[in-house]
Design an enzyme around this catalytic site. Structure first.
Site, PDB file in Angstrom:
ATOM      1  CD  GLU A   1     -23.613 -19.501  -7.128  1.00 44.01           C
ATOM      2  OE1 GLU A   1     -24.842 -19.337  -7.102  1.00 44.01           O
ATOM      3  OE2 GLU A   1     -23.059 -20.509  -6.648  1.00 44.01           O
ATOM      4  CG  LEU A   2     -25.231 -18.461 -14.213  1.00 43.81           C
ATOM      5  CD1 LEU A   2     -25.418 -19.370 -15.410  1.00 43.81           C
ATOM      6  CD2 LEU A   2     -24.117 -17.457 -14.463  1.00 43.81           C
TER       7      LEU A   2
ATOM      8  N   GLY B   1     -23.137 -13.557 -12.280  1.00 41.23           N
ATOM      9  CA  GLY B   1     -23.667 -12.527 -13.167  1.00 41.23           C
ATOM     10  C   GLY B   1     -24.818 -13.088 -13.968  1.00 41.23           C
ATOM     11  CB  SER B   2     -26.399 -11.891 -17.048  1.00 44.58           C
ATOM     12  OG  SER B   2     -25.268 -11.845 -17.879  1.00 44.58           O
TER      13      SER B   2
ATOM     14  CE  LYS C   1     -14.930  -8.517 -15.545  1.00 45.55           C
ATOM     15  NZ  LYS C   1     -15.458  -7.183 -15.201  1.00 45.55           N
ATOM     16  N   PRO C   2     -13.721  -7.402 -10.973  1.00 44.26           N
ATOM     17  CG  PRO C   2     -13.268  -5.280 -10.098  1.00 44.26           C
ATOM     18  CD  PRO C   2     -12.597  -6.483 -10.727  1.00 44.26           C
ATOM     19  CB  ALA C   3     -19.298  -5.234 -12.070  1.00 42.74           C
TER      20      ALA C   3
ATOM     21  CD  GLU D   1     -32.359 -11.952 -12.718  1.00 45.02           C
ATOM     22  OE1 GLU D   1     -31.689 -11.924 -13.764  1.00 45.02           O
ATOM     23  OE2 GLU D   1     -31.879 -12.296 -11.619  1.00 45.02           O
TER      24      GLU D   1
ATOM     25  CD  GLU E   1     -20.121 -18.166  -5.152  1.00 46.62           C
ATOM     26  OE1 GLU E   1     -21.031 -17.365  -4.867  1.00 46.62           O
ATOM     27  OE2 GLU E   1     -19.167 -17.889  -5.901  1.00 46.62           O
TER      28      GLU E   1
ATOM     29  CG  ASN F   1     -26.081  -8.042  -7.573  1.00 47.10           C
ATOM     30  OD1 ASN F   1     -24.926  -8.472  -7.527  1.00 47.10           O
ATOM     31  ND2 ASN F   1     -27.122  -8.832  -7.686  1.00 47.10           N
TER      32      ASN F   1
ATOM     33  CB  CYS G   1     -29.335 -13.591  -8.110  1.00 49.13           C
ATOM     34  SG  CYS G   1     -28.490 -13.939  -6.569  1.00 49.13           S
TER      35      CYS G   1
HETATM   36  P1  NAD Z   1     -23.280  -9.386 -16.158  1.00 49.47           P
HETATM   37  O1  NAD Z   1     -23.287 -10.799 -16.601  1.00 49.47           O
HETATM   38  O2  NAD Z   1     -23.552  -8.339 -17.151  1.00 49.47           O
HETATM   39  O3  NAD Z   1     -21.877  -9.022 -15.525  1.00 49.47           O
HETATM   40  C1  NAD Z   1     -21.284  -9.803 -14.504  1.00 49.47           C
HETATM   41  C2  NAD Z   1     -19.786  -9.690 -14.624  1.00 49.47           C
HETATM   42  O4  NAD Z   1     -19.385 -10.269 -15.865  1.00 49.47           O
HETATM   43  C3  NAD Z   1     -19.254  -8.265 -14.625  1.00 49.47           C
HETATM   44  O5  NAD Z   1     -18.021  -8.241 -13.961  1.00 49.47           O
HETATM   45  C4  NAD Z   1     -19.049  -7.999 -16.108  1.00 49.47           C
HETATM   46  O6  NAD Z   1     -18.058  -7.020 -16.376  1.00 49.47           O
HETATM   47  C5  NAD Z   1     -18.565  -9.366 -16.559  1.00 49.47           C
HETATM   48  N1  NAD Z   1     -18.677  -9.616 -17.987  1.00 49.47           N
HETATM   49  C6  NAD Z   1     -19.586  -9.141 -18.869  1.00 49.47           C
HETATM   50  N2  NAD Z   1     -19.324  -9.614 -20.102  1.00 49.47           N
HETATM   51  C7  NAD Z   1     -18.233 -10.409 -19.989  1.00 49.47           C
HETATM   52  C8  NAD Z   1     -17.479 -11.190 -20.911  1.00 49.47           C
HETATM   53  N3  NAD Z   1     -17.790 -11.256 -22.216  1.00 49.47           N
HETATM   54  N4  NAD Z   1     -16.425 -11.883 -20.438  1.00 49.47           N
HETATM   55  C9  NAD Z   1     -16.093 -11.826 -19.142  1.00 49.47           C
HETATM   56  N5  NAD Z   1     -16.760 -11.107 -18.227  1.00 49.47           N
HETATM   57  C10 NAD Z   1     -17.828 -10.408 -18.661  1.00 49.47           C
HETATM   58  O7  NAD Z   1     -24.289  -9.355 -14.953  1.00 49.47           O
HETATM   59  P2  NAD Z   1     -24.653  -8.112 -14.041  1.00 49.47           P
HETATM   60  O8  NAD Z   1     -25.608  -7.275 -14.792  1.00 49.47           O
HETATM   61  O9  NAD Z   1     -23.419  -7.473 -13.497  1.00 49.47           O
HETATM   62  O10 NAD Z   1     -25.356  -8.843 -12.806  1.00 49.47           O
HETATM   63  C11 NAD Z   1     -26.714  -9.110 -12.797  1.00 49.47           C
HETATM   64  C12 NAD Z   1     -26.966 -10.580 -12.997  1.00 49.47           C
HETATM   65  O11 NAD Z   1     -26.226 -11.330 -12.050  1.00 49.47           O
HETATM   66  C13 NAD Z   1     -28.410 -10.943 -12.765  1.00 49.47           C
HETATM   67  O12 NAD Z   1     -28.851 -11.827 -13.749  1.00 49.47           O
HETATM   68  C14 NAD Z   1     -28.383 -11.646 -11.405  1.00 49.47           C
HETATM   69  O13 NAD Z   1     -29.419 -12.548 -11.191  1.00 49.47           O
HETATM   70  C15 NAD Z   1     -27.053 -12.302 -11.440  1.00 49.47           C
HETATM   71  N6  NAD Z   1     -26.584 -12.593 -10.082  1.00 49.47           N
HETATM   72  C16 NAD Z   1     -26.567 -13.886  -9.675  1.00 49.47           C
HETATM   73  C17 NAD Z   1     -26.166 -14.203  -8.380  1.00 49.47           C
HETATM   74  C18 NAD Z   1     -26.154 -15.617  -7.908  1.00 49.47           C
HETATM   75  O14 NAD Z   1     -25.617 -15.877  -6.835  1.00 49.47           O
HETATM   76  N7  NAD Z   1     -26.695 -16.563  -8.651  1.00 49.47           N
HETATM   77  C19 NAD Z   1     -25.772 -13.182  -7.519  1.00 49.47           C
HETATM   78  C20 NAD Z   1     -25.807 -11.872  -7.969  1.00 49.47           C
HETATM   79  C21 NAD Z   1     -26.207 -11.596  -9.268  1.00 49.47           C
END
Ligand code: NAD
Length: 502
Positions: A273-274, A251-252, A198-200, A407, A484, A175, A307
């Site tokens: 940061e979830l 991420g999530s 590791k980016p998305a 969410e 952060e 995002n 998030c």
């Molecule tokens: P996601 O967890 O699906 O993916 C995040 C990252 O993790 C990606 O790079 C993905 O490839 C990687 N990933 C997925 N499975 C993995 C695994 N098994 N092992 C290692 N890496 C893996 O999340 P998303 O859909 O990309 O992002 C959305 C989520 O991120 C939302 O819940 C949002 O609230 C959260 N978010 C939080 C913050 C914060 O600062 N707290 C900021 C931005 C987004």
């Protein structure tokens, strides 16, 4: 640093010669990983596609890396730790990286718009925001200087050193592909910790572009490394490799918990940061125009896929109608479309799964008696069309509707009413998340009473603003661990070493 005269930070963009919209696999050698100061060979690797979410066009087809490349990247980072760069050098690197962002903001912004979908002005804003993290870290390095205690316990001098903690694994979401990396990489570089990024897989292109810039800045080989492709395999190595001492993930919550469990036997330091489920609370004494304006800023950035964005709007009974009118008027002025088009203020959702999630939350609320004042039920997009969901304001939202508990990560404004101050604190806290919250009131005593009881790491008071590089940011409860930004963001990547000496 190599001679700046010989560095043209836009060279990589000209090398790619065609507009990014025409990315194709023939150019694949440019879109690859990076380790030990070199771009990784991609021949023979399986590939994955990066899609423009606004048009479903294929932007690029990239090689998929996995565990073996990640282990090699970690090992290429280890020698950097034997001779950490002095603070002055780190400050120079950080300043140069910030400048590389600014010099390339137009093109980096365009890449972010293409791969993520957000409007171009917002994407360029993200590049500026990212640059600010590096710039701010460069100015904050004094906190890492050796500190001699004023006291002399046991008749000795005691000095506390901040050592780089080890290799840092940095996993980022789609995002804010540039800014989320900046939050982590600025801290790691400041601390002298080499990083494996590791980016998305949905948005790796801006990160690759950035690595072309980093390559030209002449950082020591192994200082920054990049892998992507098989996320679980990469994640496992970052959790298990003994040289990785810090794992920073955004991420999530589900993936954060998985990584936490994988890393636990290896006692890694985790920065997580979830997800969030931000309440946006408007009291009857609030400035309603201000609150409506701030809701728009908080809610619609990145099409509501942040998030920290307001996920649940709670409005005190007596002003509910007046506030809702103001919101609807503003939402009607939004323009949905491809982020590169002039005037567009809201882009698509990232993919069909995101569309289906938002759609199911809206359907659930409407089915349970909520009313849509804008947007509402929307048929799924055709396979060759972007995943656009109309900005949707819902009233009559009540406890039990999924849209208040989950969410949404989309352009939805579910408005629920409340009566009492005591009641709203309990309702707002009734979530496993604790990232961001917003409170609108003109009464300072009420603000203090409410905010001190809210279990959220970031609480905007009469402001919908999100994080800034100067301040620590992070979540409580299932929204994460660690912070952060600010001094705290740098300290995530250091180990303290205490040396008593005569
Ligand atoms: P996601 O967890 O699906 O993916 C995040 C990252 O993790 C990606 O790079 C993905 O490839 C990687 N990933 C997925 N499975 C993995 C695994 N098994 N092992 C290692 N890496 C893996 O999340 P998303 O859909 O990309 O992002 C959305 C989520 O991120 C939302 O819940 C949002 O609230 C959260 N978010 C939080 C913050 C914060 O600062 N707290 C900021 C931005 C987004």
């Amino acid at each position: 640093m190599r001679d700046r005269q010989r560095i043209d930070p836009t060279q990589f963009l000209r090398d790619w010669s065609s507009p990014l919209a025409k990315f194709n696999s023939a150019l694949i050698e440019h879109y690859t990983g990076y380790a030990g100061g070199r771009f990784l060979p991609s021949a023979g690797k399986s590939t994955f596609k990066v899609i423009d979410p606004a048009s479903q066009e294929i932007l690029a087809e990239l090689p998929s890396f996995g565990g073996s490349e990640t282990s090699a990247a970690v090992e290429s980072a280890v020698p950097v730790l034997e001779d950490p760069a002095p603070l002055e050098t780190r400050a120079r690197w950080l300043t140069e990286i910030a400048r590389a962002h600014v010099d390339n903001r137009d093109e980096l912004g365009r890449i972010v718009t293409l791969e993520n979908g957000k409007p171009l002005a917002e994407a360029k804003g993200e590049i500026d925001y990212a640059a600010a993290f590096y710039r701010d870290a460069a100015q904050r390095l004094d906190v890492l200087r050796p500190r001699k205690l004023k006291e002399r316990p046991k008749g000795l001098d005691w000095t506390v050193y901040s050592r780089p903690a080890g290799v840092a694994g940095l996993i980022t979401p789609w995002n804010f592909p540039v800014a989320m990396l900046a939050k982590k990489l600025s801290g790691a570089i400041a601390a002298g910790a080499p990083a494996v990024v590791k980016p998305a897989e949905k948005t790796p292109l801006s990160c690759i572009a950035l690595f072309h810039l980093l390559h030209r800045l002449g950082l020591p080989p192994g200082m920054v490394n990049l892998v992507f492709g098989d996320a679980p395999a990469i994640g496992r190595v970052l959790c298990e490799h003994p040289a990785v001492r810090v794992l920073s993930f955004t991420g999530s919550t589900a993936v954060g918990k998985l990584l936490s469990a994988q890393a636990a036997p290896h006692l890694k330091r985790m920065s997580l940061e979830l997800g969030g489920n931000a309440p946006f609370i408007v009291f009857d004494d609030a400035d309603l125009d201000l609150a409506a304006d701030q809701l728009m800023t908080s809610k619609f950035r990145a099409t509501g896929q942040t998030c920290v964005c307001a996920n649940r709007v709670f409005v005190q009974d007596s002003i509910a109608a007046a506030f809702t009118d103001r919101v609807v008027e503003r939402v009607r002025a939004l323009q949905v479309g491809h982020g590169l088009e002039e005037g567009v203020t809201v882009g698509p959702l990232i993919d069909l799964a995101a569309f289906q999630k938002v759609s199911s939350l809206v359907d659930d609320a409407l089915g349970a008696g909520a009313q849509a004042l804008t947007g509402g039920r929307t048929p799924p997009p055709a396979p060759d069309k972007g995943c656009f969901f109309p900005p949707t304001v819902l009233t009559g939202v009540r406890k039990g509707m999924r849209i208040l508990g989950e969410e949404a990560f989309g352009p939805t404004v579910p408005i629920a009413r409340f009566t009492e101050e005591s009641e709203i604190v309990r309702i707002a806290n009734d979530t496993e998340y604790g990232l961001a919250a917003y409170v609108f009131t003109r009464d300072p005593a009420r603000a203090e009473r409410v905010i001190s009881r809210l279990r959220f790491g970031h609480v905007g008071l009469n402001s919908g603003t999100g994080p800034t590089p100067e301040a620590p940011f992070g979540g409580m409860k299932h929204s994460g661990l660690g912070r952060e930004g600010g001094e705290e963001g740098l300290l995530e990547y250091v180990e303290l070493q205490t040396v008593p000496h005569p």
